[in-house]
Design an enzyme around this catalytic site. Structure first.
Site, mmCIF file in Angstrom:
data_model
loop_
_atom_site.group_PDB
_atom_site.id
_atom_site.type_symbol
_atom_site.label_atom_id
_atom_site.label_comp_id
_atom_site.label_asym_id
_atom_site.label_seq_id
_atom_site.Cartn_x
_atom_site.Cartn_y
_atom_site.Cartn_z
ATOM 1 N N PRO A 245 -1.588 2.018 -20.960
ATOM 2 C CA PRO A 245 -2.467 1.294 -22.107
ATOM 3 C C PRO A 245 -4.065 1.619 -21.597
ATOM 4 O O PRO A 245 -4.363 1.478 -20.266
ATOM 5 C CB PRO A 245 -2.162 0.066 -22.138
ATOM 6 C CG PRO A 245 -0.803 -0.092 -21.256
ATOM 7 C CD PRO A 245 -0.705 1.014 -20.423
ATOM 8 N N TYR A 246 -4.852 1.907 -22.738
ATOM 9 C CA TYR A 246 -6.066 2.196 -22.099
ATOM 10 C C TYR A 246 -7.040 1.311 -23.287
ATOM 11 O O TYR A 246 -6.900 1.371 -24.275
ATOM 12 C CB TYR A 246 -6.810 3.626 -22.564
ATOM 13 C CG TYR A 246 -8.173 3.760 -22.313
ATOM 14 C CD1 TYR A 246 -8.575 4.332 -20.856
ATOM 15 C CD2 TYR A 246 -9.045 3.765 -23.162
ATOM 16 C CE1 TYR A 246 -9.917 4.664 -20.674
ATOM 17 C CE2 TYR A 246 -10.322 4.208 -22.874
ATOM 18 C CZ TYR A 246 -10.794 4.368 -21.659
ATOM 19 O OH TYR A 246 -12.089 4.730 -21.229
ATOM 20 N N GLY B 203 -11.895 1.005 -20.555
ATOM 21 C CA GLY B 203 -11.949 1.984 -19.236
ATOM 22 C C GLY B 203 -12.815 1.326 -18.187
ATOM 23 O O GLY B 203 -13.246 2.038 -17.292
ATOM 24 N N SER C 230 -18.974 -6.960 -17.905
ATOM 25 C CA SER C 230 -18.409 -5.770 -18.583
ATOM 26 C C SER C 230 -18.279 -6.068 -19.851
ATOM 27 O O SER C 230 -17.972 -4.909 -20.577
ATOM 28 C CB SER C 230 -17.259 -4.891 -17.801
ATOM 29 O OG SER C 230 -16.156 -6.049 -18.091
ATOM 30 N N PHE D 59 -18.343 -3.143 -22.766
ATOM 31 C CA PHE D 59 -17.288 -2.172 -22.952
ATOM 32 C C PHE D 59 -16.172 -2.319 -22.686
ATOM 33 O O PHE D 59 -15.145 -1.903 -22.914
ATOM 34 C CB PHE D 59 -17.593 -0.776 -21.669
ATOM 35 C CG PHE D 59 -19.246 -0.805 -21.892
ATOM 36 C CD1 PHE D 59 -19.626 -0.082 -22.798
ATOM 37 C CD2 PHE D 59 -20.174 -1.258 -20.587
ATOM 38 C CE1 PHE D 59 -21.074 0.259 -22.515
ATOM 39 C CE2 PHE D 59 -21.554 -0.811 -20.426
ATOM 40 C CZ PHE D 59 -22.135 -0.040 -21.559
ATOM 41 N N THR E 141 -5.919 -8.367 -16.706
ATOM 42 C CA THR E 141 -6.396 -8.825 -15.708
ATOM 43 C C THR E 141 -6.617 -10.236 -15.103
ATOM 44 O O THR E 141 -7.191 -10.329 -13.991
ATOM 45 C CB THR E 141 -7.503 -7.628 -15.305
ATOM 46 O OG1 THR E 141 -8.394 -8.191 -16.319
ATOM 47 C CG2 THR E 141 -7.128 -6.077 -15.285
ATOM 48 N N SER F 107 -12.507 -13.206 -15.756
ATOM 49 C CA SER F 107 -13.563 -14.518 -15.741
ATOM 50 C C SER F 107 -14.764 -13.946 -16.330
ATOM 51 O O SER F 107 -15.215 -12.821 -16.012
ATOM 52 C CB SER F 107 -13.555 -14.842 -14.371
ATOM 53 O OG SER F 107 -14.502 -16.019 -14.038
ATOM 54 N N ARG G 133 -25.623 2.185 -9.468
ATOM 55 C CA ARG G 133 -24.666 2.792 -8.710
ATOM 56 C C ARG G 133 -25.088 4.470 -8.861
ATOM 57 O O ARG G 133 -24.869 5.112 -7.920
ATOM 58 C CB ARG G 133 -23.312 2.404 -8.753
ATOM 59 C CG ARG G 133 -22.317 3.160 -7.661
ATOM 60 C CD ARG G 133 -21.038 2.603 -7.793
ATOM 61 N NE ARG G 133 -20.505 3.290 -9.162
ATOM 62 C CZ ARG G 133 -18.927 3.018 -9.345
ATOM 63 N NH1 ARG G 133 -18.369 2.082 -8.590
ATOM 64 N NH2 ARG G 133 -18.484 3.315 -10.471
ATOM 65 N N TYR H 84 -19.025 -12.841 -4.660
ATOM 66 C CA TYR H 84 -18.851 -11.325 -4.969
ATOM 67 C C TYR H 84 -19.603 -10.739 -3.730
ATOM 68 O O TYR H 84 -20.889 -11.399 -3.430
ATOM 69 C CB TYR H 84 -19.860 -11.206 -6.152
ATOM 70 C CG TYR H 84 -19.255 -10.600 -7.286
ATOM 71 C CD1 TYR H 84 -19.163 -9.162 -7.365
ATOM 72 C CD2 TYR H 84 -18.748 -11.276 -8.543
ATOM 73 C CE1 TYR H 84 -18.511 -8.798 -8.427
ATOM 74 C CE2 TYR H 84 -18.287 -10.765 -9.540
ATOM 75 C CZ TYR H 84 -18.106 -9.407 -9.702
ATOM 76 O OH TYR H 84 -17.336 -8.531 -10.844
#
Length: 600
Positions: free
Chosen positions: A182-183, A186, A252, A255, A264, A267, A457, A520
């Site tokens: 499943p996507y 991404g 995120s 997206f 997942t 949070s 990044r 984090y």
């Protein structure tokens, strides 16, 4: 009727309307099927948005989508070069253009493809479509793509339009023994989307982006039934039009998809009011390999554990979730503390009194300096004067050490009067721990930077700097230890592994609970002189995860396990726990149709 001298009859009007409707549908279909035209295939976010150093050496943030877009960031170059020992004069080699010859030809199961085409469900085995859906956003995945190294990717991409389409795809996969992955959006950072190189079957990427509708809103029970392929920002926009919101805002959210959140246990930044995804989900049906629909009506403690496992069992197609009326009032804020220890003590007291605002996040000193380096060019002499005055007041008059102070950003939401009372309560607590109010603008800027920070990044990799973030949850009495020890371990490991320049090693406390908090970590280093920088990076990250576990932290707070962290699963949940997960997998998916080898 007559329009501008042109005579139109009813047939031509209907034809014209139909033509324009079809044109709009084709445009929508293009945008959803070809997201790679809008998003980067080998980096984060939108194709028109990036950090860069211009010919004058000034940092810019391109595009028009963010508050920072189109602005000059004067301090970023000095911070970047000073922190990493990098130079904007030394740029890494240009990225290659993706070509079909760089991608392995697809391994197609012809019988499956033939039956799939007979259903009318769109599919593609175009190289670009396959590569785009064959990776997430772990460093090693993106770094390889930037070097033109394309490994095992899906052999075919399918775009179901609804729950029943997914059922048909799962039925055909079972019949012809193909592997389904499943996507959603991404954005995975757990290697969950990587195709196992040893998988010899045809791998099908099941892209849920066409399943992006709100099917109904129940205003009496404050729930909405939503297709799982919808992206976070689109879900909020559509709900806002009806006066509602979910309040779920992961970093995120531009997206990532609702189905990915569920899979997942995601949070969001405002979880203090709205809860994490397991608090918002009421009933997600999932087509399993047996083609039954699983309705999770169990107690949350049980159902969320199954949700954690869902990517290895089935596809989340639709979710019934809680919604709330849009908040009447919203106010940002920030507090500066003399040091990180007092900041953590304040957050602990706020959690103890159960008065946390929608979002409260504490940055350590390194991250504070990083955030300061991202301030855009000031618009006036007066603004510059005020900034200097604030700095003078905090560092000279109040005596805060610039190399120790830290900042918490705040967001309050709700009824206006209650928000103002809530704000006073939190600031009163902060004052007891030496905290000073640092302004609404700093709080808003800090909150919004969350959405642009991932773009940095890509800038780093342009100049031989690689970095990543990872998270954990930890009891309150171990927060300071874990922050100190993990950052120190990263620095030591980089030194031991031959990294020539001191790394950036920083953290923030991002979510608070009665018994603990989410922490984090960010780290990055200049990899010039290293023959295999990704291997070094993975060794450092592995050591940091070991240090987290040794200090009482969890395997993951909300990123999930995927492939990246599954080696620690057994010591985390025991042999019995692993046996239970494998038993469920073997019973529900005996053919291993969902065979991307995550978790177990």
């Amino acid at each position: 009727s007559d329009y501008n001298g042109i005579s139109l009859n009813s047939n031509s009007i209907v034809t014209a309307i139909c033509f324009h409707i079809l044109a709009m549908l084709n445009l929508c279909q293009y945008l959803f099927f070809h997201r790679q035209e809008i998003l980067k295939w080998n980096g984060w976010g939108y194709s028109d948005t990036r950090f860069l150093f211009n010919k004058k050496g000034q940092a810019e943030f391109t595009g028009k989508r963010y508050r920072l877009s189109g602005m000059i960031i004067p301090a970023l170059q000095n911070w970047f070069e000073g922190t990493f020992g990098a130079s904007v004069q030394h740029k890494s080699p240009a990225m290659p253009i993706l070509t079909s010859s760089a991608v392995q030809p697809p391994t197609l199961n012809e019988a499956f493809v033939d039956e799939l085409k007979s259903t009318g469900i769109p599919c593609s085995h175009d190289a670009e479509d396959r590569v785009f859906r064959g990776h997430g956003h772990c460093l090693h995945e993106v770094f390889a793509l930037r070097e033109g190294k394309v490994g095992r990717v899906p052999d075919i991409v399918v775009w179901p339009n609804c729950h029943n389409d997914v059922v048909k795809i799962v039925e055909l996969a079972c019949k012809h023994n193909v592997c389904l992955i499943p996507y959603g959006g991404g954005t995975s950072v757990s290697s969950a989307l990587e195709c196992p190189p040893e998988e010899t079957r045809c791998i099908v990427s099941l892209d849920t982006s066409q399943m992006n509708r709100i099917l109904w809103i129940d205003e009496k029970n404050l729930t909405a039934h939503v297709e799982a392929g919808i992206v976070g920002q689109e879900l909020e926009r559509l709900l806002n039009e009806s006066g509602y919101c979910t309040g779920h805002e992961p970093d995120s959210m531009e997206f990532s998809s609702l189905g990915g959140w569920v899979a997942t246990r995601a949070s969001g930044m405002k979880k203090n009011i709205y809860g994490n995804i397991e608090d918002l989900v009421s009933r997600p049906p999932s087509p399993l390999p047996s083609c039954l629909c699983l309705f999770l009506r169990m107690a949350l403690a049980v159902s969320t554990q199954l949700l954690l496992h869902i990517r290895t069992l089935g596809v989340v197609t639709e979710v019934t979730m809680k919604i709330r009326p849009m908040p009447e009032y919203q106010k940002y804020g920030s507090v500066v503390f003399p040091n990180f220890e007092q900041g953590v003590a304040c957050l602990r007291e706020v959690a103890k009194q159960r008065c946390a605002p929608a979002s409260i996040r504490l940055m350590d000193n390194e991250q504070f300096k990083f955030g300061h380096a991202l301030k855009p060019q000031v618009s006036s002499i007066f603004t510059s004067f005020l900034d200097g005055l604030k700095k003078f007041y905090i560092t000279k008059f109040k005596g805060f050490d610039p190399d120790r102070l830290c900042v918490a950003t705040l967001l309050f939401e709700g009824d206006r009067e209650k928000v103002l009372q809530h704000e006073k309560q939190v600031y009163d607590i902060a004052a007891k721990f030496g905290g000073l109010a640092a302004g609404e603008d700093n709080g808003q800027r800090g909150y919004m930077l969350t959405f642009v920070i991932a773009y940095l990044r890509d800038l780093g990799m342009d100049y031989y700097v690689i970095g990543e973030s990872f998270e954990t949850s930890v009891p309150w009495d171990r927060v300071l230890d874990i922050c100190r020890n993990v950052k120190a371990r990263i620095i030591q490991e980089c030194k031991d592994k031959g990294v020539q320049f001191s790394p950036l090693s920083t953290c923030r406390v991002t979510q608070t609970y009665d018994a603990g908090a989410c922490v984090y970590f960010y780290f990055a280093f200049n990899y010039r002189g290293l023959s295999d920088p990704v291997h070094v990076y993975e060794q450092v990250e592995h050591a940091a995860r070991e240090e987290i576990l040794a200090n009482g932290g969890s395997l993951s707070h909300h990123h999930g396990v995927g492939k990246l962290r599954k080696e620690w699963m057994r010591e985390t949940i025991s042999d019995v726990g692993m046996g239970m997960l494998k038993s469920v997998k073997n019973y529900v998916d005996p053919k291993n149709i969902f065979g991307n080898r995550n978790l177990i």
